[in-house]
Design a protein around this motif. Structure first.
Motif, PDB file in Angstrom:
ATOM      1  N   ARG A 582       0.832  -1.206   0.000  1.00 32.75           N
ATOM      2  CA  ARG A 582       0.000   0.000   0.000  1.00 32.75           C
ATOM      3  C   ARG A 582       0.861   1.248   0.000  1.00 32.75           C
ATOM      4  NH1 ARG A 582      -1.585   3.604   3.420  1.00 32.75           N
ATOM      5  NH2 ARG A 582      -0.465   2.595   5.127  1.00 32.75           N
ATOM      6  N   GLN A 583       1.943   1.258   0.785  1.00 32.19           N
ATOM      7  CA  GLN A 583       2.831   2.420   0.841  1.00 32.19           C
ATOM      8  C   GLN A 583       3.487   2.691  -0.520  1.00 32.19           C
ATOM      9  OE1 GLN A 583       5.546   1.436   3.972  1.00 32.19           O
ATOM     10  NE2 GLN A 583       4.037   1.679   5.609  1.00 32.19           N
ATOM     11  N   LEU A 584       3.956   1.647  -1.186  1.00 35.32           N
ATOM     12  CA  LEU A 584       4.609   1.821  -2.487  1.00 35.32           C
ATOM     13  C   LEU A 584       3.618   2.335  -3.532  1.00 35.32           C
ATOM     14  CD1 LEU A 584       6.818  -1.413  -2.601  1.00 35.32           C
ATOM     15  CD2 LEU A 584       7.655   0.952  -2.581  1.00 35.32           C
ATOM     16  N   ILE A 585       2.392   1.829  -3.498  1.00 34.28           N
ATOM     17  CA  ILE A 585       1.386   2.250  -4.471  1.00 34.28           C
ATOM     18  C   ILE A 585       0.981   3.702  -4.245  1.00 34.28           C
ATOM     19  CG2 ILE A 585      -0.986   1.850  -5.265  1.00 34.28           C
ATOM     20  CD1 ILE A 585      -0.532  -1.147  -4.506  1.00 34.28           C
ATOM     21  N   ASN A 586       0.898   4.118  -3.014  1.00 36.46           N
ATOM     22  CA  ASN A 586       0.409   5.458  -2.684  1.00 36.46           C
ATOM     23  C   ASN A 586       1.500   6.521  -2.729  1.00 36.46           C
ATOM     24  OD1 ASN A 586      -2.007   6.882  -1.971  1.00 36.46           O
ATOM     25  ND2 ASN A 586      -1.113   7.233   0.065  1.00 36.46           N
ATOM     26  N   ALA A 587       2.766   6.102  -2.824  1.00 35.25           N
ATOM     27  CA  ALA A 587       3.873   7.064  -2.776  1.00 35.25           C
ATOM     28  C   ALA A 587       3.875   7.957  -4.010  1.00 35.25           C
ATOM     29  CB  ALA A 587       5.196   6.316  -2.666  1.00 35.25           C
ATOM     30  N   GLY A 588       4.436   9.162  -3.841  1.00 40.80           N
ATOM     31  CA  GLY A 588       4.664  10.050  -4.978  1.00 40.80           C
ATOM     32  C   GLY A 588       3.420  10.619  -5.603  1.00 40.80           C
ATOM     33  N   GLY A 589       2.448  11.005  -4.795  1.00 37.69           N
ATOM     34  CA  GLY A 589       1.292  11.703  -5.349  1.00 37.69           C
ATOM     35  C   GLY A 589       0.051  10.873  -5.569  1.00 37.69           C
ATOM     36  N   GLY A 590      -0.020   9.704  -4.981  1.00 40.62           N
ATOM     37  CA  GLY A 590      -1.237   8.913  -5.096  1.00 40.62           C
ATOM     38  C   GLY A 590      -1.079   7.715  -5.997  1.00 40.62           C
ATOM     39  N   PRO A 591      -2.107   6.870  -6.036  1.00 42.25           N
ATOM     40  CA  PRO A 591      -1.977   5.571  -6.706  1.00 42.25           C
ATOM     41  C   PRO A 591      -2.205   5.588  -8.218  1.00 42.25           C
ATOM     42  CG  PRO A 591      -4.125   5.748  -5.699  1.00 42.25           C
ATOM     43  CD  PRO A 591      -3.403   7.014  -5.337  1.00 42.25           C
ATOM     44  N   VAL A 592      -2.774   6.675  -8.781  1.00 46.28           N
ATOM     45  CA  VAL A 592      -3.252   6.649 -10.170  1.00 46.28           C
ATOM     46  C   VAL A 592      -2.461   7.611 -11.037  1.00 46.28           C
ATOM     47  CG1 VAL A 592      -5.268   6.926 -11.674  1.00 46.28           C
ATOM     48  CG2 VAL A 592      -5.572   6.103  -9.323  1.00 46.28           C
ATOM     49  N   ILE A 593      -2.102   7.147 -12.237  1.00 50.47           N
ATOM     50  CA  ILE A 593      -1.478   7.996 -13.250  1.00 50.47           C
ATOM     51  C   ILE A 593      -2.290   7.863 -14.537  1.00 50.47           C
ATOM     52  CG2 ILE A 593       0.573   8.415 -14.671  1.00 50.47           C
ATOM     53  CD1 ILE A 593       2.289   7.321 -12.487  1.00 50.47           C
ATOM     54  N   VAL A 594      -2.680   9.010 -15.108  1.00 50.28           N
ATOM     55  CA  VAL A 594      -3.389   9.009 -16.391  1.00 50.28           C
ATOM     56  C   VAL A 594      -2.361   9.115 -17.509  1.00 50.28           C
ATOM     57  CG1 VAL A 594      -5.062  10.208 -17.858  1.00 50.28           C
ATOM     58  CG2 VAL A 594      -5.446  10.047 -15.381  1.00 50.28           C
ATOM     59  N   VAL A 595      -2.444   8.216 -18.471  1.00 51.61           N
ATOM     60  CA  VAL A 595      -1.501   8.194 -19.592  1.00 51.61           C
ATOM     61  C   VAL A 595      -2.297   8.312 -20.888  1.00 51.61           C
ATOM     62  CG1 VAL A 595       0.399   6.942 -20.685  1.00 51.61           C
ATOM     63  CG2 VAL A 595      -0.034   6.638 -18.242  1.00 51.61           C
ATOM     64  N   ASN A 596      -2.443   9.552 -21.356  1.00 50.76           N
ATOM     65  CA  ASN A 596      -3.200   9.731 -22.599  1.00 50.76           C
ATOM     66  C   ASN A 596      -2.696  10.889 -23.451  1.00 50.76           C
ATOM     67  OD1 ASN A 596      -4.098  11.949 -21.179  1.00 50.76           O
ATOM     68  ND2 ASN A 596      -6.234  11.290 -21.029  1.00 50.76           N
ATOM     69  N   GLY A 597      -1.522  11.403 -23.147  1.00 50.87           N
ATOM     70  CA  GLY A 597      -0.965  12.474 -23.960  1.00 50.87           C
ATOM     71  C   GLY A 597      -0.293  11.953 -25.196  1.00 50.87           C
ATOM     72  N   ASP A 598       0.077  12.871 -26.074  1.00 56.52           N
ATOM     73  CA  ASP A 598       0.755  12.459 -27.296  1.00 56.52           C
ATOM     74  C   ASP A 598       1.997  13.281 -27.578  1.00 56.52           C
ATOM     75  OD1 ASP A 598      -0.375  14.849 -27.952  1.00 56.52           O
ATOM     76  OD2 ASP A 598      -1.672  14.081 -29.541  1.00 56.52           O
ATOM     77  N   SER A 599       2.552  13.895 -26.528  1.00 57.36           N
ATOM     78  CA  SER A 599       3.764  14.695 -26.714  1.00 57.36           C
ATOM     79  C   SER A 599       4.853  14.212 -25.774  1.00 57.36           C
ATOM     80  CB  SER A 599       3.470  16.174 -26.446  1.00 57.36           C
ATOM     81  OG  SER A 599       3.184  16.381 -25.060  1.00 57.36           O
ATOM     82  N   ASP A 600       6.097  14.520 -26.133  1.00 59.25           N
ATOM     83  CA  ASP A 600       7.209  14.136 -25.277  1.00 59.25           C
ATOM     84  C   ASP A 600       7.162  14.875 -23.941  1.00 59.25           C
ATOM     85  OD1 ASP A 600       8.427  12.297 -27.016  1.00 59.25           O
ATOM     86  OD2 ASP A 600       9.258  13.938 -28.190  1.00 59.25           O
TER      87      ASP A 600
END
Length: 992
Positions: A582-600
């Motif tokens: 749980r600690q590793l998943i929640n570290a660094g700003g929360g558990p979820v990352i949205v990946v839908n951009g198209d730029s570097d």
């Protein structure tokens, strides 16, 4: 203390590297000046072999050597096929080994018999022999050492060696006078290690003399940078990156692009000094991890090759083998490729001297010309931007070889072979074997399982072990999927603490893929975050859910599928590790990352670089950007419900495919079983993946079948692959537009192999006509009933049986029925009918056919009369999503039964014993099929006891006898046409 026996065997086997095995004792005496006679005696080797521990270096040496000989596809010293007992026996004979030693070696190192690479190729001039490869192998040997250091087995390394060799030997000789640019395609599996193959190809190619390598590495700098790092780490190496700088001098290391990389330098290959100082040649990087190709002066100067003899061209061996190689990894980006093309144009005549290799990763993405031919300018091909720039590169570099890599090859094989400037794989198409530790479609579906669905468990069913739905009566299972993510993370932490060899598990991820809409992604991320906040993983309620999921799901699956891996006996034993996960998943700003951009820039701010980030334990939400090229490391839980109707797009979305060392039993796929397409059509995503898998495996099986040479010549060339795809996979919707092909399939011979067309008419009137054409055979079948028994074997562990109606019909009778049938989208059966119609001669003849119309089990049987005959069991089948044909027609048990009759090893009922089959009787499996989604629809059609002929498709599988082949061993025959002249008449039929 010196191991004299090991040193002797090392020297003797090294002396055989170029020519293959030869008499060991005779060779040993040539190296025995400082040894006693008894030390040369082969019996000492026998004693050591029997007593040695598994890590003994002498055993390792022999395992490696025997495996290399076993795998060599082009061994001149043995006529026996690779990976066979016969090949191994040839090696022992040449070594002069006695029977006891041979048995001991076979016991210690069994022959690895899994299939190797499959090659469809034009004839080519041999130049890259094993002897030549052994002479110049500096970078390949370094790569091989690195792979072994990473734990690759001898079979894996030898398999890669052979696959890479198969590619390089089909490129043009870099020293040849006349320029020629080969075009090839390498087909792997989604996320199955294609990068390792093209790294091996690059190593072998530059060793052989290729001096400019351009890798087209994705459409984003993140993907390009991942490929650059991989090549830097595993091929280019520390010394070439440092370019002579002292690794101990901090000032000299300023600007080196891996100073912040935790794997630098210890995991980067070392050449033990500057390669040019060790009798080899250096590699100069024209791109770095951070920087794509740069313009103008730097690009021009970088290609100023030094020559020993300036009066001779660069490709002359006098100049070539001491010249440094140049490697660049560039994005498939219009600006970057335009810069590169512009710079190359300024270099001038030197370009015609440079042996170059262009490797196109994900070659069916962006590289294919998708502009409709109807929109081309008069007399000129109109190209998409990236395709145009790739063809420009090939035009500027007349000695450039193009090798595309993909897991979804249909777009590539539908490129027009008549367009000489395009990237059709005119010279070779190579299908890589499925790696032994790979988890692909076959690991999530019970393909060809003989176990009845009602008897399947987590021990005998891959679906039961790994696949879950996404809905339940009270809502969806997204919370359960999140719980599974936490629980599997805790199990990884537990295993790492218990010393699992594959641990620690650096990354742990969950993928949620529901939509292509970015607004949907944001809403879903918010929902997941709220769900996480309310999950109470530190409280009683959260632990109760995890405990229940552990007991009902993870514990039984791990016990059945991974008994050798540490798994806690109870949830209480696992509970301390849940907190860590749980600690590793929640570290660094929360558990979820949205990946839908198209730029570097978008990807840079995500901090989602799996190479640089120590631990990525996150839930990733996304769509298309997660469906190709982007490798999600540590992926364990997938929640997937997005639909598509294109085969290659669907397959590329399978991010849950890949290597899962130490945790494959923890992998779970939550997938939609019914999703709405349009206003009313529903599709089962899980079944759609299974259908695509069957398509892909059939394509690979066809390549395997036609790959063997006949009289030293290829049966099929790459230019003849498109009509094979069109005939055998009529339901494949090409991802690129259909163009003219230069070959028309005329005949397919299938002795002993099933013929199962699937493109039956959609029109009810045509269906009724087809059904009526079977009436005479239905009359023969009516009223008969036999028991067909399958005795246990390796594929059927328990005795099985089914009831069926049967009859025997003369060959001419069946041929008349088949020849009269109508099909969707043209006569897909025509090439097979050409073959079947010839089976009336003395040598290749079929007298008659055993027709078997299986009954469904009593529990599921739905019966109806048809055209006044019967009753017959009605079978339910569905067409594949977005396609015009069904998936597999015949049932697994039925096909196994029919195949055993053909193979003449059947032991069953007296009616169909092998003694009554004979050499000249074939088998037909006949199915009255109703196109329906549910059994309720089938019951409605059969309600009156009689089925309407317009609603029943008479589907079938034909298995000709194995003896039904004449002296011509050719399995396919084509007519050729010139696709560069669409109006040209067909020329004479050929067997090439």
């Amino acid at each position: 203390m010196t191991d004299q026996l090991l040193d002797l065997h090392f020297d003797v086997l090294a002396s055989m590297q170029r020519g293959g095995p030869s008499h060991f004792t005779k060779r040993a005496f040539a190296f025995s000046d400082d040894l006693e006679p008894n030390e040369v005696d082969i019996s000492r080797f026998m004693e050591r072999l029997l007593a040695a521990s598994p890590g003994d270096e002498l055993l390792v040496l022999w395992h490696r050597t025997l495996t290399a000989w076993d795998f060599d596809e082009n061994a001149k010293w043995s006529p026996a096929p690779a990976r066979t007992d016969e090949r191994r026996a040839d090696a022992y004979t040449r070594l002069g080994f006695g029977e006891d030693l041979c048995k001991a070696l076979d016991s210690a190192f069994p022959v690895f018999k899994e299939p190797g690479t499959v090659v469809i190729s034009k004839e080519f001039a041999p130049w890259y022999t094993r002897e030549n490869a052994a002479t110049r192998a500096f970078y390949w040997k370094a790569y091989e050492r690195l792979l072994r250091g990473k734990g690759w087995s001898d079979t894996a390394v030898s398999g890669l060696d052979q696959a890479a060799h198969s590619v390089v030997e089909r490129l043009s000789d870099p020293t040849r006078e006349e320029a020629y640019g080969a075009r090839g395609l390498v087909v792997g599996y989604v996320q199955s290690g294609k990068t390792a193959n093209f790294t091996g190809v690059t190593a072998k190619a530059i060793d052989a003399g290729y001096r400019l390598v351009i890798v087209l590495g994705g459409t984003l700098n993140l993907l390009r940078g991942q490929t650059q790092r991989r090549l830097d780490m595993e091929l280019i190496g520390q010394e070439n990156i440092l370019r002579g700088a002292d690794p101990g001098d901090p000032d000299a290391l300023v600007g080196i692009d891996y100073q912040d990389d935790e794997d630098w330098p210890h995991k980067f290959v070392s050449h033990s000094g500057r390669p040019s100082a060790r009798g080899a040649f250096d590699i100069e990087r024209l791109t770095t991890r951070e920087d794509d190709y740069r313009r103008l002066l730097n690009g021009i100067r970088a290609l100023e090759f030094e020559k020993h003899d300036r009066t001779r061209p660069l490709y002359d061996p006098v100049n070539l083998h001491d010249a440094a190689a140049r490697i660049m990894v560039v994005k498939k980006n219009k600006t970057v490729l335009s810069n590169l093309v512009d710079d190359l144009r300024k270099i001038g005549p030197l370009l015609s001297e440079i042996p170059a290799l262009i490797i196109d990763d994900e070659s069916d993405q962006a590289s294919i010309n998708t502009i409709d031919p109807k929109k081309w300018e008069a007399g000129k091909v109109t190209r998409t931007a990236i395709n145009s720039l790739i063809t420009d590169l090939l035009g500027l570099l007349p000695r450039a070889q193009y090798v595309g890599y993909t897991a979804t090859p249909f777009a590539n094989v539908f490129v027009d072979p008549g367009d000489e400037e395009d990237i059709f794989p005119r010279d070779f198409l190579i299908s890589l074997p499925r790696p032994s530790e790979y988890m692909g479609v076959q690991d999530f579906h019970d393909l060809d399982s003989p176990v009845p669905r009602e008897d399947r468990t987590v021990a005998n069913s891959k679906e039961k072990a790994h696949v879950r739905g996404i809905k339940k009566s009270t809502g969806d299972l997204l919370q359960e999927a999140m719980d599974a993510f936490v629980l599997s993370g805790a199990l990884k932490a537990y295993r790492a603490a218990k010393g699992t060899p594959e641990g620690p598990f650096r990354h742990h991820t969950m993928l949620v893929h529901e939509s292509v809409r970015t607004d949907d992604h944001s809403a879903l991320a918010d929902r997941l975050t709220a769900m996480w906040d309310n999950a109470r993983y530190t409280g009683t309620e959260g632990h109760a859910r995890l405990s229940a999921l552990f007991d009902s799901d993870f514990a039984p699956v791990s016990a059945a599928q991974a008994a050798d891996l540490p798994t806690p006996a109870t949830y209480d034993e696992l509970r301390p590790y849940v907190s860590r996960a749980r600690q590793l998943i929640n570290a660094g700003g929360g558990p979820v990352i949205v990946v839908n951009g198209d730029s570097d820039s978008y990807f840079a701010q995500l901090n989602l670089d799996f190479d640089r980030t120590p631990n990525v334990w996150k839930i990733l939400v996304g769509g298309t950007k997660l469906s190709r090229g982007f490798t999600v490391e540590g992926l364990t839980i997938t929640y997937y419900r997005r639909t598509t109707q294109q085969a290659d797009t669907l397959m590329q979305m399978g991010r849950w495919f890949g290597f899962r060392p130490g945790y494959r039993d923890l992998v779970r796929l939550y997938i939609g079983r019914e999703e709405l397409i349009g206003k009313s059509k529903t599709v089962d995503l899980y079944e759609a993946f299974e259908a695509i898998c069957l398509d892909e495996e059939l394509f690979r099986a066809e390549l395997t079948r036609y790959a063997p040479l006949v009289d030293g010549k290829p049966q099929v060339t790459p230019a003849q692959i498109p009509p094979l795809v069109a005939q055998h996979l009529p339901w494949v919707k090409p991802s690129a537009r259909n163009k003219m092909f230069n070959a028309e399939l005329v005949e397919v011979r299938s002795p002993g192999h099933p013929i199962e067309p699937a493109a039956y008419p959609r029109d009810s009137t045509a269906t009724a006509r087809n059904t009526e054409r079977w009436q005479s055979i239905l009359a023969r079948l009516s009223g008969s009933s036999v028991t067909c028994r399958l005795q246990p074997d390796s594929t059927t562990p328990l005795p099985r049986s089914f009831q069926a109606a049967t009859t025997v019909v003369p060959h001419a009778h069946l041929l008349g029925v088949l020849s009269s049938l109508e099909w969707e989208g043209g006569n897909v059966l025509a090439p097979h009918l050409t073959y079947l119609s010839q089976l009336d001669g003395r040598l290749a003849r079929v007298d008659d056919w055993l027709v078997i119309a299986p009954h469904r089990t009593e529990r599921h049987r739905i019966e109806a009369a048809l055209l006044g005959h019967g009753p017959f069991s009605l079978f339910r089948r569905s067409r594949q999503p977005g396609k015009g044909s069904f998936g597999r027609i015949s049932g697994v048990e039925h096909r196994s039964y029919g195949q055993r009759l053909i193979d003449q090893d059947y032991i069953g009922s007296a009616d169909h014993s092998s003694s009554t089959m004979g050499l000249h009787r074939g088998v037909v499996l006949l199915y009255p099929v109703v196109e329906a989604e549910t059994d309720a629809e089938v019951k409605a059609i059969a309600a009156s006891g009689t089925a309407d002929a317009s609603q029943v498709i008479m589907a079938f599988t034909v298995i000709p006898p194995r003896a039904a082949i004449d002296s011509k061993r050719q399995l396919v025959r084509f007519k050729a046409k010139d696709s560069s002249r669409p109006d040209a008449a067909l020329v004479n039929a050929t067997d090439s």
